[in-house]
Write a protein that holds these residues in place. Structure first.
Motif, PDB file in Angstrom:
ATOM      1  N   VAL A 129     -42.771  83.481 108.653  1.00 24.14           N
ATOM      2  CA  VAL A 129     -41.603  83.847 107.852  1.00 24.14           C
ATOM      3  C   VAL A 129     -41.502  82.939 106.632  1.00 24.14           C
ATOM      4  O   VAL A 129     -41.223  83.393 105.508  1.00 24.14           O
ATOM      5  N   TRP A 130     -41.727  81.658 106.828  1.00 24.26           N
ATOM      6  CA  TRP A 130     -41.666  80.708 105.713  1.00 24.26           C
ATOM      7  C   TRP A 130     -42.763  81.001 104.685  1.00 24.26           C
ATOM      8  O   TRP A 130     -42.513  80.947 103.481  1.00 24.26           O
ATOM      9  N   ILE A 131     -43.964  81.281 105.168  1.00 23.26           N
ATOM     10  CA  ILE A 131     -45.072  81.579 104.257  1.00 23.26           C
ATOM     11  C   ILE A 131     -44.767  82.837 103.450  1.00 23.26           C
ATOM     12  O   ILE A 131     -45.031  82.898 102.235  1.00 23.26           O
ATOM     13  N   LYS A 132     -44.186  83.827 104.088  1.00 21.87           N
ATOM     14  CA  LYS A 132     -43.826  85.059 103.389  1.00 21.87           C
ATOM     15  C   LYS A 132     -42.786  84.788 102.306  1.00 21.87           C
ATOM     16  O   LYS A 132     -42.881  85.306 101.186  1.00 21.87           O
ATOM     17  N   LEU A 133     -41.795  83.953 102.622  1.00 27.12           N
ATOM     18  CA  LEU A 133     -40.785  83.607 101.630  1.00 27.12           C
ATOM     19  C   LEU A 133     -41.382  82.786 100.484  1.00 27.12           C
ATOM     20  O   LEU A 133     -40.943  82.905  99.338  1.00 27.12           O
ATOM     21  N   ALA A 134     -42.369  81.947 100.800  1.00 28.14           N
ATOM     22  CA  ALA A 134     -43.026  81.176  99.738  1.00 28.14           C
ATOM     23  C   ALA A 134     -43.722  82.102  98.748  1.00 28.14           C
ATOM     24  O   ALA A 134     -43.632  81.911  97.523  1.00 28.14           O
ATOM     25  N   TRP A 135     -44.413  83.119  99.246  1.00 31.30           N
ATOM     26  CA  TRP A 135     -45.052  84.089  98.357  1.00 31.30           C
ATOM     27  C   TRP A 135     -44.001  84.864  97.562  1.00 31.30           C
ATOM     28  O   TRP A 135     -44.197  85.143  96.371  1.00 31.30           O
ATOM     29  N   GLY A 136     -42.896  85.216  98.215  1.00 25.17           N
ATOM     30  CA  GLY A 136     -41.824  85.903  97.498  1.00 25.17           C
ATOM     31  C   GLY A 136     -41.242  85.047  96.392  1.00 25.17           C
ATOM     32  O   GLY A 136     -40.971  85.533  95.279  1.00 25.17           O
ATOM     33  N   GLY A 137     -41.044  83.752  96.661  1.00 23.80           N
ATOM     34  CA  GLY A 137     -40.545  82.849  95.631  1.00 23.80           C
ATOM     35  C   GLY A 137     -41.516  82.717  94.473  1.00 23.80           C
ATOM     36  O   GLY A 137     -41.102  82.678  93.304  1.00 23.80           O
ATOM     37  N   ALA A 138     -42.812  82.649  94.777  1.00 24.56           N
ATOM     38  CA  ALA A 138     -43.813  82.559  93.710  1.00 24.56           C
ATOM     39  C   ALA A 138     -43.786  83.798  92.823  1.00 24.56           C
ATOM     40  O   ALA A 138     -43.882  83.700  91.584  1.00 24.56           O
ATOM     41  N   LEU A 139     -43.629  84.961  93.439  1.00 30.36           N
ATOM     42  CA  LEU A 139     -43.555  86.196  92.659  1.00 30.36           C
ATOM     43  C   LEU A 139     -42.301  86.226  91.797  1.00 30.36           C
ATOM     44  O   LEU A 139     -42.332  86.678  90.640  1.00 30.36           O
ATOM     45  N   LEU A 140     -41.187  85.728  92.328  1.00 25.56           N
ATOM     46  CA  LEU A 140     -39.942  85.693  91.552  1.00 25.56           C
ATOM     47  C   LEU A 140     -40.069  84.767  90.345  1.00 25.56           C
ATOM     48  O   LEU A 140     -39.600  85.098  89.246  1.00 25.56           O
ATOM     49  N   VAL A 141     -40.695  83.604  90.531  1.00 25.76           N
ATOM     50  CA  VAL A 141     -40.873  82.674  89.407  1.00 25.76           C
ATOM     51  C   VAL A 141     -41.757  83.298  88.330  1.00 25.76           C
ATOM     52  O   VAL A 141     -41.443  83.240  87.123  1.00 25.76           O
ATOM     53  N   ALA A 142     -42.854  83.917  88.747  1.00 22.02           N
ATOM     54  CA  ALA A 142     -43.749  84.555  87.772  1.00 22.02           C
ATOM     55  C   ALA A 142     -43.046  85.692  87.045  1.00 22.02           C
ATOM     56  O   ALA A 142     -43.181  85.846  85.824  1.00 22.02           O
ATOM     57  N   ALA A 143     -42.265  86.479  87.787  1.00 23.78           N
ATOM     58  CA  ALA A 143     -41.545  87.591  87.158  1.00 23.78           C
ATOM     59  C   ALA A 143     -40.482  87.081  86.198  1.00 23.78           C
ATOM     60  O   ALA A 143     -40.253  87.675  85.135  1.00 23.78           O
ATOM     61  N   ALA A 144     -39.817  85.977  86.552  1.00 19.18           N
ATOM     62  CA  ALA A 144     -38.793  85.415  85.675  1.00 19.18           C
ATOM     63  C   ALA A 144     -39.397  84.921  84.369  1.00 19.18           C
ATOM     64  O   ALA A 144     -38.869  85.187  83.279  1.00 19.18           O
ATOM     65  N   VAL A 145     -40.515  84.207  84.457  1.00 19.79           N
ATOM     66  CA  VAL A 145     -41.175  83.707  83.239  1.00 19.79           C
ATOM     67  C   VAL A 145     -41.638  84.872  82.376  1.00 19.79           C
ATOM     68  O   VAL A 145     -41.435  84.885  81.146  1.00 19.79           O
ATOM     69  N   LEU A 146     -42.259  85.876  83.004  1.00 17.94           N
ATOM     70  CA  LEU A 146     -42.730  87.040  82.253  1.00 17.94           C
ATOM     71  C   LEU A 146     -41.565  87.793  81.618  1.00 17.94           C
ATOM     72  O   LEU A 146     -41.612  88.170  80.435  1.00 17.94           O
ATOM     73  N   GLY A 147     -40.502  88.007  82.402  1.00 19.84           N
ATOM     74  CA  GLY A 147     -39.359  88.752  81.884  1.00 19.84           C
ATOM     75  C   GLY A 147     -38.685  88.053  80.718  1.00 19.84           C
ATOM     76  O   GLY A 147     -38.332  88.686  79.713  1.00 19.84           O
ATOM     77  N   ILE A 148     -38.493  86.735  80.822  1.00 20.40           N
ATOM     78  CA  ILE A 148     -37.842  85.993  79.743  1.00 20.40           C
ATOM     79  C   ILE A 148     -38.720  85.974  78.501  1.00 20.40           C
ATOM     80  O   ILE A 148     -38.225  86.071  77.370  1.00 20.40           O
ATOM     81  N   ASN A 149     -40.028  85.865  78.668  1.00 23.21           N
ATOM     82  CA  ASN A 149     -40.922  85.893  77.509  1.00 23.21           C
ATOM     83  C   ASN A 149     -40.891  87.256  76.825  1.00 23.21           C
ATOM     84  O   ASN A 149     -40.841  87.339  75.589  1.00 23.21           O
ATOM     85  N   VAL A 150     -40.923  88.329  77.610  1.00 18.90           N
ATOM     86  CA  VAL A 150     -40.855  89.677  77.022  1.00 18.90           C
ATOM     87  C   VAL A 150     -39.530  89.880  76.314  1.00 18.90           C
ATOM     88  O   VAL A 150     -39.474  90.409  75.192  1.00 18.90           O
ATOM     89  N   LEU A 151     -38.432  89.452  76.946  1.00 18.14           N
ATOM     90  CA  LEU A 151     -37.112  89.593  76.326  1.00 18.14           C
ATOM     91  C   LEU A 151     -37.036  88.782  75.030  1.00 18.14           C
ATOM     92  O   LEU A 151     -36.514  89.264  74.014  1.00 18.14           O
ATOM     93  N   GLY A 152     -37.562  87.566  75.053  1.00 15.61           N
ATOM     94  CA  GLY A 152     -37.543  86.739  73.852  1.00 15.61           C
ATOM     95  C   GLY A 152     -38.344  87.354  72.725  1.00 15.61           C
ATOM     96  O   GLY A 152     -37.908  87.371  71.558  1.00 15.61           O
ATOM     97  N   ARG A 153     -39.525  87.888  73.044  1.00 10.61           N
ATOM     98  CA  ARG A 153     -40.348  88.521  72.008  1.00 10.61           C
ATOM     99  C   ARG A 153     -39.640  89.752  71.440  1.00 10.61           C
ATOM    100  O   ARG A 153     -39.691  90.018  70.228  1.00 10.61           O
TER     101      ARG A 153
END
Length: 288
Positions: free
Chosen positions: A256-280
């Motif tokens: 369960v913890w490992i699954k949440l770790a992967w979910g957190g990694a995906l959220l961080v990557a999506a946040a960085v990508l989303g903010i960069n796209v929004l900024g551009r």
């Protein structure tokens, strides 16, 4: 004639080799990036659901369906405060270096120290803030984590601001002065406006730098399994963050913890990508 032909063939061969090397390097880099994104999406998408945003992190071997609510809120608060500090200090410092005192001995010293901070290991910043804030305050806090992240982001914003402002033509400055505007007004109303897209890029680079930092947060904000009652109070005690939760959970044998770790990694990557796209997009709309 023969010598000229031989020289031309050598140049063509050198050009072909250089182009081929660049192509191979690009393919390798893109392949590595695609493999990382593929593993991130395939492993993390299964953890993205409503519970990850509404539940707090679970304990070890817990039957409780946990989430990352406390870590997400902690990361948003610390990164938000850090970027407010970094953008304010970084833009002012970069403007001073580009427009006012960059060629003075003090300016050269500031630029050198800023370049040193660009490459300083993040754990050293965490250790510095630990001694400066955590020990005197007798406890970890979100404010300590935010200041550590701000120190990491500020040099990037400052350096980017200086480079962008140096690219602005002197005719803009001369035009402002010719109209009777002071240097401050010229910088604020003309130079900053013309360099708006570049300044935004500096902020995005700073955010990308701190969004996944773990080492300084381990020494400043630590972690918190629960969401405190006064969750908005960053001085209330240890504060959870997504990178620290990822670090702790990824090393666990708990599925369960490992699954949440992967979910957190995906959220961080999506946040960085989303903010960069929004900024551009915002920068493009402003230019239009």
């Amino acid at each position: 004639m023969i010598a000229n032909q031989s020289r031309a063939l050598r140049r063509k061969a050198a050009s072909w080799l250089f182009t081929s090397a660049c192509l191979v390097a690009t393919v390798i880099a893109l392949t590595a990036l695609l493999l990382i994104l593929w593993s991130l999406v395939t492993q993390g998408v299964s953890a993205i659901n409503l519970e990850i945003f509404t539940n707090d992190t679970p304990g070890a071997a817990s039957q409780y369906v946990g989430g990352l609510r406390n870590a997400i809120l902690g990361s948003i608060m610390m990164c938000g405060v850090a970027m407010l500090i970094a953008i304010g200090v970084g833009i002012l410092a970069g403007t001073w270096l580009a427009e006012i005192g960059g060629n003075t001995p003090y300016g050269h010293a500031v630029r050198f120290l800023n370049d040193v901070l660009l490459s300083v290991p993040s754990i050293l910043v965490g250790l510095f803030i630990y001694q400066l804030l955590v020990v005197p305050m007798n406890g970890f806090s979100g404010w300590a984590g935010a200041i550590a992240l701000a120190i990491l982001a500020t040099p990037i914003v400052a350096r980017t601001t200086e480079d962008i402002l140096n690219l602005q033509p002197n005719s803009l400055r001369e035009a402002g002065m010719a109209l009777g505007a002071s240097q401050f007004v010229t910088i604020r109303r003309v130079i900053w406006k013309a360099a708006g897209a570049g300044l935004l890029t500096g902020g995005l680079l700073g955010f990308a730098r701190i969004s996944g930092e773990t080492a300084p947060l381990l020494l400043t904000s630590l972690n918190n399994q629960f969401l405190p009652e006064e969750w908005w109070n960053m001085l209330s005690g240890p504060t959870a963050s997504v990178p620290v939760v990822m670090y702790n959970f990824a090393l666990s044998p708990d599925d369960v913890w490992i699954k949440l770790a992967w979910g957190g990694a995906l959220l961080v990557a999506a946040a960085v990508l989303g903010i960069n796209v929004l900024g551009r997009w915002l920068a493009r709309e402003k230019k239009m």
